[in-house]
Design an enzyme around this catalytic site. Structure first.
Site, short mmCIF file in Angstrom:
data_model
loop_
_atom_site.label_atom_id
_atom_site.label_comp_id
_atom_site.label_asym_id
_atom_site.label_seq_id
_atom_site.Cartn_x
_atom_site.Cartn_y
_atom_site.Cartn_z
N HIS A 74 27.76 28.74 27.34
CA HIS A 74 27.13 29.94 27.89
C HIS A 74 26.75 30.89 26.76
O HIS A 74 27.49 31.83 26.43
CB HIS A 74 28.08 30.64 28.87
CG HIS A 74 28.27 29.91 30.15
ND1 HIS A 74 27.50 30.13 31.26
CD2 HIS A 74 29.15 28.92 30.48
CE1 HIS A 74 27.89 29.33 32.23
NE2 HIS A 74 28.88 28.58 31.79
N GLU B 187 24.71 33.26 26.71
CA GLU B 187 24.47 34.65 27.14
C GLU B 187 25.68 35.54 26.88
O GLU B 187 25.54 36.77 26.76
CB GLU B 187 24.08 34.69 28.61
CG GLU B 187 25.19 34.34 29.59
CD GLU B 187 25.29 32.87 29.93
OE1 GLU B 187 25.86 32.52 30.97
OE2 GLU B 187 24.79 32.05 29.13
N LYS C 246 31.55 68.56 47.72
CA LYS C 246 32.78 68.32 48.47
C LYS C 246 33.39 66.93 48.21
O LYS C 246 34.61 66.82 48.07
CB LYS C 246 32.53 68.50 49.97
CG LYS C 246 33.81 68.54 50.82
CD LYS C 246 34.69 69.72 50.44
CE LYS C 246 34.08 71.05 50.91
NZ LYS C 246 34.98 72.19 50.63
N ILE D 156 30.07 50.73 32.64
CA ILE D 156 29.01 51.21 31.74
C ILE D 156 29.42 52.53 31.08
O ILE D 156 29.20 52.75 29.89
CB ILE D 156 27.69 51.40 32.52
CG1 ILE D 156 27.18 50.06 33.06
CG2 ILE D 156 26.64 52.07 31.63
CD1 ILE D 156 26.69 49.12 32.01
N CYS E 213 24.71 25.21 31.11
CA CYS E 213 25.88 24.62 31.76
C CYS E 213 25.43 23.70 32.89
O CYS E 213 24.93 22.61 32.65
CB CYS E 213 26.83 25.72 32.23
SG CYS E 213 28.49 25.12 32.64
N PHE E 214 25.56 24.10 34.13
CA PHE E 214 25.11 23.31 35.27
C PHE E 214 23.61 23.02 35.16
O PHE E 214 23.14 21.95 35.54
CB PHE E 214 25.41 24.08 36.56
CG PHE E 214 25.29 23.27 37.82
CD1 PHE E 214 26.32 22.46 38.24
CD2 PHE E 214 24.15 23.33 38.60
CE1 PHE E 214 26.22 21.72 39.42
CE2 PHE E 214 24.03 22.61 39.77
CZ PHE E 214 25.07 21.78 40.18
#
Length: 542
Positions: A514, A516, A188, A19, A380-381
């Site tokens: 996919h 996404e 530390k 990120i 997909c699946f």
């Protein structure tokens, strides 16, 4: 000539180097610079394709068919620049290439060693193909001190000496823990982490310090003194409400300004952050909310669905609503009635996956969505399980199943043995290697004119990223379409089903690819925007 920024991590893993790298890339991009992000992964796997999602998280697939680390998804979402297989490399891939060259005799009898052969391969990977960018951000996976990462640290140390003076900056991301008993933030761990980094020859230019509360000025001065870093270059990285607030937060703390100063770029063009502010405002101030059930098998580790989670949030941004996710382990439905779990949600999504475990639960989720007119998205699946459910319940094929689960009389879903990639025929054996052998990367599809999915895309021609070994058996197409399940999208040659949808349903779509992976906060994927909209419509009906 490109300038290089190397991002390393210390103290503990999972601090968010990906990120941080993506956010810094976005900030430089907002100032008008061209950026490229790359990830160096120290593990011995050639790629993450055969690794369990519970160990590694999701596998992010690029257009050119590379199975890569999930951080490349962050890079794409934050910068909009598509990643390629040349943006992620592992120790396994490096050693595979080196050993192949040694076997061919390419080293002319030399003793092959970590230095210089492995480090030279790493440096070549980092430096290759950067003529069209101003900054290359390179994230080194793992934590300083990990034995497997030493060749990578050595390679970036060498680059610091070999590249022109002023063309390399090192950023070290560390943790500053708060000790409740002492009531103090502790410096530390960061001191020791920097000491470890300096022992292998790398002096960080900037410290990015993760903390759960503001870091006092005195502690910053202390880290500056003991870590040999300018006080202005000790940047606090506090927790934020959404990852899309990170670029704004880092800019406020001066990270991008300090990076440019380290390169001697002063003054620098001011960043244009308006679109980031709009995204954050859309997330922080929704005008409504919806609840979507995610019925999967890796729900205990959300990183297994990282791109999916972000794509749903993007769909929420597009509709100005908050998307609440209800995570449900699919195996639960094989023991209990799904109704109490699903009757309270506004939509159901069954994501990708592999293997028989939990498959019957996913089939039951698709059945509930079909019978109760709940918006359903099968990816997909999830598409394959929806097709099996329709075959059993609507087409009367009681033994419908997938050959992935073993021999079956009715292989409604079966393994692919060959397919076209461009003009090249791809072939696979059922018992061949698992790694890198799926149908991977971007493939085109043709959508049926007038279908719901074509209306959502606004086009009958699309290109989406795939990662699958099994495919809906098109020989069942006529029987399934007669029962009401439309094959709305096919591969250009008409051989591979790409999308299905129920004709008599408010929103029931399955896709073999996919989507996404291509969703962005500034450009939500149309399927996710439409799916969240359908959930919003249902929320107003119940």
């Amino acid at each position: 000539m490109a300038r290089y920024i190397f991002i390393t991590g210390g103290v503990v893993s999972s601090l968010g180097k990906g990120i941080a790298s993506a956010a810094l890339g976005a900030l430089l991009q907002a100032r008008g610079y061209r950026v490229r992000l790359r990830k160096l992964d120290p593990y011995l796997n050639v790629d993450p394709g055969t690794m369990s999602p519970t160990q590694h998280g999701e596998v992010f697939v690029t257009d050119d068919g590379a199975e890569t680390d999930l951080d490349l998804g962050h890079y794409e979402r934050f910068t909009g620049r598509p990643a390629t297989r040349m943006d992620n490399i592992t120790t396994g891939r490096i050693y595979t290439n080196i050993i192949a060259k040694e076997r061919r005799g390419d080293y002319l009898g030399a003793t092959v060693q970590v230095i210089p052969h492995v480090t030279d391969a790493i440096k070549s990977f980092v430096l290759n193909g950067n003529d069209d960018v101003d900054f290359v951000l390179v994230e080194i996976g793992g934590t300083v001190g990990d034995i497997e990462a030493l060749p990578f640290f050595e390679a970036i140390r060498q680059l610091g000496n070999e590249l022109p003076r002023g063309n390399v900056v090192y950023i070290h991301l560390t943790l500053m823990p708060y000790i409740p008993a002492a009531g103090e933030l502790k410096t530390k761990p960061t001191q020791h982490s920097v000491k470890e980094l300096r022992s292998i020859g790398i002096q960080p230019d900037i410290l990015l310090v993760r903390a759960d509360r503001p870091v006092p000025a005195e502690e910053r001065r202390k880290m500056s003194l003991f870590c040999n870093v300018r006080e202005t270059a000790v940047i606090q990285a506090l927790d934020v409400a959404t990852i899309y607030d990170v670029p704004i937060a880092y800019h406020k703390e001066g990270l991008d300004t300090e990076v440019l100063a380290a390169f001697g770029i002063d003054p620098a063009p001011a960043p244009k952050l308006e679109r980031w502010l709009q995204v954050v405002d859309g997330i922080a101030n929704p005008e409504g909310e919806v609840t979507i059930a995610i019925v999967g098998k890796y729900t205990g580790l959300k990183d297994a669905y990282k791109s999916l989670i972000e794509a749903l949030q993007h769909g929420g941004i597009a509709n100005r609503v908050r998307v609440n996710l209800d995570w449900i382990e699919s195996e639960v439905f094989e023991k209990e009635d799904p109704t109490p779990y699903l009757e309270r949600v506004n939509a159901i999504l069954v994501p990708g996956g592999f293997g028989e475990r939990g498959s019957e639960g996913k089939i039951l989720a698709a059945k509930f969505a079909r019978e109760h007119k709940v918006p359903y998205f099968g990816i997909c699946f999830g598409m394959q399980m929806a097709v099996i459910e329709s075959a059993r319940s609507l087409a009367g094929i009681e033994d419908a199943a997938s050959s992935e689960f073993g021999p079956t009389k009715e292989p409604v879903v079966g393994i692919m043995t060959e397919w076209l990639k461009g003009n090249e025929l791809q072939q696979r054996a059922e018992k061949g290697d698992l790694g890198g052998t799926m149908r991977l990367g971007a493939y085109e599809a043709r959508l049926k004119d007038g279908s719901r999915i074509a209306q959502i895309y606004g086009s009958t021609e699309i290109s989406e990223r795939h990662r699958h070994r099994y495919e809906v058996n098109r020989s069942y197409r006529d029987r399934l379409e007669a029962a009401g399940l439309s094959f709305a999208g096919m591969s250009p040659d008409g051989l591979l089903p790409e999308t299905v949808e129920l004709v008599d349903h408010p929103w029931f779509i399955g896709v073999q690819y996919h989507p996404e992976l291509k969703s962005r906060p500034f450009e939500p994927h149309p399927l996710f925007a439409s799916f969240v909209e359908a959930a919003l419509v249902r929320s107003r009906l119940v």
